[in-house]
Design a protein around this motif. Structure first.
Motif, PDB file in Angstrom:
ATOM      1  N   GLY A 274       8.811 -35.879 -21.994  1.00 33.81           N
ATOM      2  CA  GLY A 274       7.967 -34.788 -21.431  1.00 33.81           C
ATOM      3  C   GLY A 274       8.624 -34.000 -20.649  1.00 33.81           C
ATOM      4  O   GLY A 274       9.230 -34.430 -19.567  1.00 33.81           O
ATOM      5  N   TRP A 275       8.874 -32.741 -20.950  1.00 34.14           N
ATOM      6  CA  TRP A 275       9.739 -31.838 -20.092  1.00 34.14           C
ATOM      7  C   TRP A 275       8.941 -30.810 -19.414  1.00 34.14           C
ATOM      8  O   TRP A 275       8.163 -30.055 -20.146  1.00 34.14           O
ATOM      9  N   PRO A 276       9.014 -30.612 -17.994  1.00 34.14           N
ATOM     10  CA  PRO A 276       8.493 -29.657 -17.253  1.00 34.14           C
ATOM     11  C   PRO A 276       8.692 -28.185 -17.822  1.00 34.14           C
ATOM     12  O   PRO A 276       9.721 -27.710 -17.294  1.00 34.14           O
ATOM     13  N   PHE A 277       7.968 -27.734 -18.722  1.00 36.77           N
ATOM     14  CA  PHE A 277       8.565 -26.265 -19.168  1.00 36.77           C
ATOM     15  C   PHE A 277       8.031 -24.928 -18.628  1.00 36.77           C
ATOM     16  O   PHE A 277       8.557 -24.236 -18.331  1.00 36.77           O
ATOM     17  N   SER A 278       6.583 -25.277 -18.102  1.00 42.08           N
ATOM     18  CA  SER A 278       6.140 -24.099 -17.804  1.00 42.08           C
ATOM     19  C   SER A 278       4.784 -24.310 -16.954  1.00 42.08           C
ATOM     20  O   SER A 278       4.154 -25.209 -17.003  1.00 42.08           O
ATOM     21  N   ALA A 279       4.307 -23.464 -16.203  1.00 45.99           N
ATOM     22  CA  ALA A 279       3.205 -23.454 -15.266  1.00 45.99           C
ATOM     23  C   ALA A 279       2.730 -22.205 -15.179  1.00 45.99           C
ATOM     24  O   ALA A 279       3.266 -21.186 -14.722  1.00 45.99           O
ATOM     25  N   ARG A 280       1.428 -21.832 -15.580  1.00 46.82           N
ATOM     26  CA  ARG A 280       0.629 -20.684 -15.420  1.00 46.82           C
ATOM     27  C   ARG A 280       1.427 -19.462 -16.008  1.00 46.82           C
ATOM     28  O   ARG A 280       1.845 -18.345 -15.373  1.00 46.82           O
ATOM     29  N   ASP A 281       1.932 -19.760 -17.246  1.00 49.42           N
ATOM     30  CA  ASP A 281       2.917 -18.742 -18.263  1.00 49.42           C
ATOM     31  C   ASP A 281       4.017 -18.526 -17.396  1.00 49.42           C
ATOM     32  O   ASP A 281       4.819 -17.355 -17.796  1.00 49.42           O
ATOM     33  N   GLU A 282       4.498 -19.326 -16.580  1.00 46.36           N
ATOM     34  CA  GLU A 282       5.741 -18.842 -16.078  1.00 46.36           C
ATOM     35  C   GLU A 282       6.651 -19.959 -16.249  1.00 46.36           C
ATOM     36  O   GLU A 282       6.439 -21.079 -16.171  1.00 46.36           O
ATOM     37  N   PHE A 283       8.081 -19.954 -16.695  1.00 48.09           N
ATOM     38  CA  PHE A 283       8.964 -20.776 -17.000  1.00 48.09           C
ATOM     39  C   PHE A 283       9.484 -21.588 -16.081  1.00 48.09           C
ATOM     40  O   PHE A 283       9.550 -21.124 -14.648  1.00 48.09           O
ATOM     41  N   LEU A 284       9.635 -23.071 -15.968  1.00 47.55           N
ATOM     42  CA  LEU A 284      10.268 -23.713 -15.115  1.00 47.55           C
ATOM     43  C   LEU A 284      11.769 -24.330 -15.520  1.00 47.55           C
ATOM     44  O   LEU A 284      12.654 -23.546 -15.142  1.00 47.55           O
ATOM     45  N   LEU A 285      11.882 -25.392 -16.175  1.00 43.46           N
ATOM     46  CA  LEU A 285      12.853 -25.861 -17.033  1.00 43.46           C
ATOM     47  C   LEU A 285      12.800 -25.169 -18.400  1.00 43.46           C
ATOM     48  O   LEU A 285      12.276 -25.874 -19.193  1.00 43.46           O
ATOM     49  N   TYR A 286      13.698 -24.296 -18.657  1.00 42.71           N
ATOM     50  CA  TYR A 286      13.487 -23.614 -19.983  1.00 42.71           C
ATOM     51  C   TYR A 286      14.435 -23.887 -21.129  1.00 42.71           C
ATOM     52  O   TYR A 286      15.670 -24.146 -20.621  1.00 42.71           O
ATOM     53  N   ILE A 287      13.797 -24.756 -21.944  1.00 46.65           N
ATOM     54  CA  ILE A 287      14.906 -25.478 -23.092  1.00 46.65           C
ATOM     55  C   ILE A 287      15.216 -24.150 -24.126  1.00 46.65           C
ATOM     56  O   ILE A 287      14.281 -23.462 -24.666  1.00 46.65           O
ATOM     57  N   PHE A 288      16.596 -24.279 -24.305  1.00 45.21           N
ATOM     58  CA  PHE A 288      16.994 -23.061 -25.163  1.00 45.21           C
ATOM     59  C   PHE A 288      17.658 -23.920 -26.488  1.00 45.21           C
ATOM     60  O   PHE A 288      18.286 -23.262 -27.214  1.00 45.21           O
ATOM     61  N   HIS A 289      18.058 -25.349 -26.429  1.00 45.85           N
ATOM     62  CA  HIS A 289      18.730 -25.861 -27.401  1.00 45.85           C
ATOM     63  C   HIS A 289      18.465 -27.353 -27.411  1.00 45.85           C
ATOM     64  O   HIS A 289      18.362 -28.249 -26.240  1.00 45.85           O
ATOM     65  N   ILE A 290      18.323 -27.959 -28.593  1.00 45.58           N
ATOM     66  CA  ILE A 290      17.921 -29.418 -28.564  1.00 45.58           C
ATOM     67  C   ILE A 290      19.174 -29.926 -29.916  1.00 45.58           C
ATOM     68  O   ILE A 290      19.190 -29.258 -31.082  1.00 45.58           O
ATOM     69  N   GLN A 291      19.680 -31.035 -29.520  1.00 46.02           N
ATOM     70  CA  GLN A 291      20.645 -31.467 -30.602  1.00 46.02           C
ATOM     71  C   GLN A 291      20.618 -32.838 -30.749  1.00 46.02           C
ATOM     72  O   GLN A 291      20.418 -33.796 -29.759  1.00 46.02           O
ATOM     73  N   THR A 292      20.757 -33.611 -31.832  1.00 47.88           N
ATOM     74  CA  THR A 292      20.401 -35.033 -32.038  1.00 47.88           C
ATOM     75  C   THR A 292      21.818 -35.693 -32.625  1.00 47.88           C
ATOM     76  O   THR A 292      22.488 -35.027 -33.442  1.00 47.88           O
ATOM     77  N   LEU A 293      21.864 -36.722 -32.147  1.00 45.83           N
ATOM     78  CA  LEU A 293      23.212 -37.504 -32.829  1.00 45.83           C
ATOM     79  C   LEU A 293      22.692 -38.774 -33.141  1.00 45.83           C
ATOM     80  O   LEU A 293      22.004 -39.466 -32.371  1.00 45.83           O
ATOM     81  N   GLY A 294      22.879 -39.245 -34.465  1.00 48.63           N
ATOM     82  CA  GLY A 294      22.382 -40.474 -34.816  1.00 48.63           C
ATOM     83  C   GLY A 294      21.141 -40.287 -35.744  1.00 48.63           C
ATOM     84  O   GLY A 294      20.692 -39.343 -36.140  1.00 48.63           O
ATOM     85  N   PRO A 295      20.347 -41.636 -35.920  1.00 48.83           N
ATOM     86  CA  PRO A 295      19.354 -41.511 -36.949  1.00 48.83           C
ATOM     87  C   PRO A 295      18.073 -41.155 -36.059  1.00 48.83           C
ATOM     88  O   PRO A 295      17.174 -41.837 -35.789  1.00 48.83           O
ATOM     89  N   LEU A 296      17.881 -39.989 -35.770  1.00 47.75           N
ATOM     90  CA  LEU A 296      16.616 -39.287 -35.277  1.00 47.75           C
ATOM     91  C   LEU A 296      16.032 -38.232 -35.916  1.00 47.75           C
ATOM     92  O   LEU A 296      16.853 -37.166 -36.287  1.00 47.75           O
ATOM     93  N   GLN A 297      14.895 -38.288 -35.919  1.00 49.20           N
ATOM     94  CA  GLN A 297      13.978 -37.067 -36.508  1.00 49.20           C
ATOM     95  C   GLN A 297      13.043 -36.603 -35.367  1.00 49.20           C
ATOM     96  O   GLN A 297      12.307 -37.395 -35.116  1.00 49.20           O
ATOM     97  N   CYS A 298      13.370 -35.267 -34.885  1.00 45.54           N
ATOM     98  CA  CYS A 298      12.376 -34.959 -33.810  1.00 45.54           C
ATOM     99  C   CYS A 298      11.434 -33.690 -33.991  1.00 45.54           C
ATOM    100  O   CYS A 298      11.935 -32.922 -34.656  1.00 45.54           O
ATOM    101  N   GLN A 299      10.530 -33.586 -33.378  1.00 43.08           N
ATOM    102  CA  GLN A 299       9.561 -32.555 -33.430  1.00 43.08           C
ATOM    103  C   GLN A 299       9.087 -32.280 -32.059  1.00 43.08           C
ATOM    104  O   GLN A 299       8.958 -32.900 -31.071  1.00 43.08           O
ATOM    105  N   THR A 300       8.651 -31.098 -31.574  1.00 43.95           N
ATOM    106  CA  THR A 300       8.219 -30.443 -30.401  1.00 43.95           C
ATOM    107  C   THR A 300       6.880 -29.954 -30.690  1.00 43.95           C
ATOM    108  O   THR A 300       6.382 -29.451 -31.692  1.00 43.95           O
ATOM    109  N   ASN A 301       5.912 -30.017 -29.620  1.00 43.87           N
ATOM    110  CA  ASN A 301       4.663 -29.333 -29.635  1.00 43.87           C
ATOM    111  C   ASN A 301       4.604 -28.046 -29.382  1.00 43.87           C
ATOM    112  O   ASN A 301       3.780 -27.143 -29.653  1.00 43.87           O
TER     113      ASN A 301
END
Length: 209
Positions: A17-44
């Motif tokens: 769970g990543w603190p992304f935004s509050a009231r349409d204002e960004f907080l910790l803005y994610i711009f890249h996700i990378q996986t190593l190993g047997p992972l299959q990831c998705q985001t909401n």
């Protein structure tokens, strides 16, 4: 995630769970996700909606490098050398987590991990300074929650309780003033000396009178 063994795990859920935004204002803005190993990831939510291009790929920290080599991970994180700063006296920080702000949820299905094998999720983000500059001098703590739950092991007899765990990681926003010496232009020094001499001359004249 690192399976210290000796057993093998065949099905695990990793949640972030990543603190992304509050009231349409960004907080910790994610711009890249990378996986190593047997992972299959998705985001909401869609990551990097502003299409930010990172300047360069940062090097892994020694702790992460050791993790990727399946080495012993130090319990103490090495402190980085940073400029000396003077911290303002502040009230307790306001905690921002998934209970009071909008979080970007990362859900990963982790495949089979033998003893000694690892699965890594790298998240690159930036603190959205504009959001906090509008609330200057208010301290904040952004809390990310990471949890895992082993669902299955590749054995006929399953243990009565499968491994699970969670950890909260905080990113603090602290207002500080750099402790640096600012250079003063030469003309300012000369002008200050002349004004001082003028005041001294006036005081001398007044006392003589």
């Amino acid at each position: 995630m690192h399976n210290i063994g000796p057993s093998t795990i065949s099905d695990t859920i990793l949640e972030v769970g990543w603190p992304f935004s509050a009231r349409d204002e960004f907080l910790l803005y994610i711009f890249h996700i990378q996986t190593l190993g047997p992972l299959q990831c998705q985001t909401n939510l869609n990551i990097n909606p502003q299409d930010i291009k990172p300047a360069a790929s940062p090097e892994d920290t020694p702790e992460l490098s050791a993790f990727l080599r399946n080495s012993t991970i130090p319990h103490l994180v090495r402190k980085r050398d940073v400029p000396v700063v003077e911290f303002h006296r502040q009230s307790p920080p306001k905690i921002l987590n998934c209970t009071n702000i909008e979080c970007l949820q990362i859900s990963c299905a982790v495949g089979r991990l033998e003893g000694g094998e690892s699965a890594v999720l790298k998240v690159r983000s930036r603190l959205w300074a504009h959001t906090f500059l509008q609330r200057k001098n208010d301290p904040y703590a952004l809390a990310s929650l990471v949890s895992f739950e082993v669902k299955k092991m590749p054995y006929k007899d399953q243990p009565a309780k499968l491994p699970e765990g969670s950890i909260a990681i905080k990113t603090s926003v602290i207002w500080a003033t750099p402790n640096v010496s600012f250079s003063i232009p030469l003309w300012v020094i000369i002008l200050a000396i002349l004004l001082g001499l003028l005041v001294l001359a006036i005081l001398t004249l007044a006392l003589w009178k």
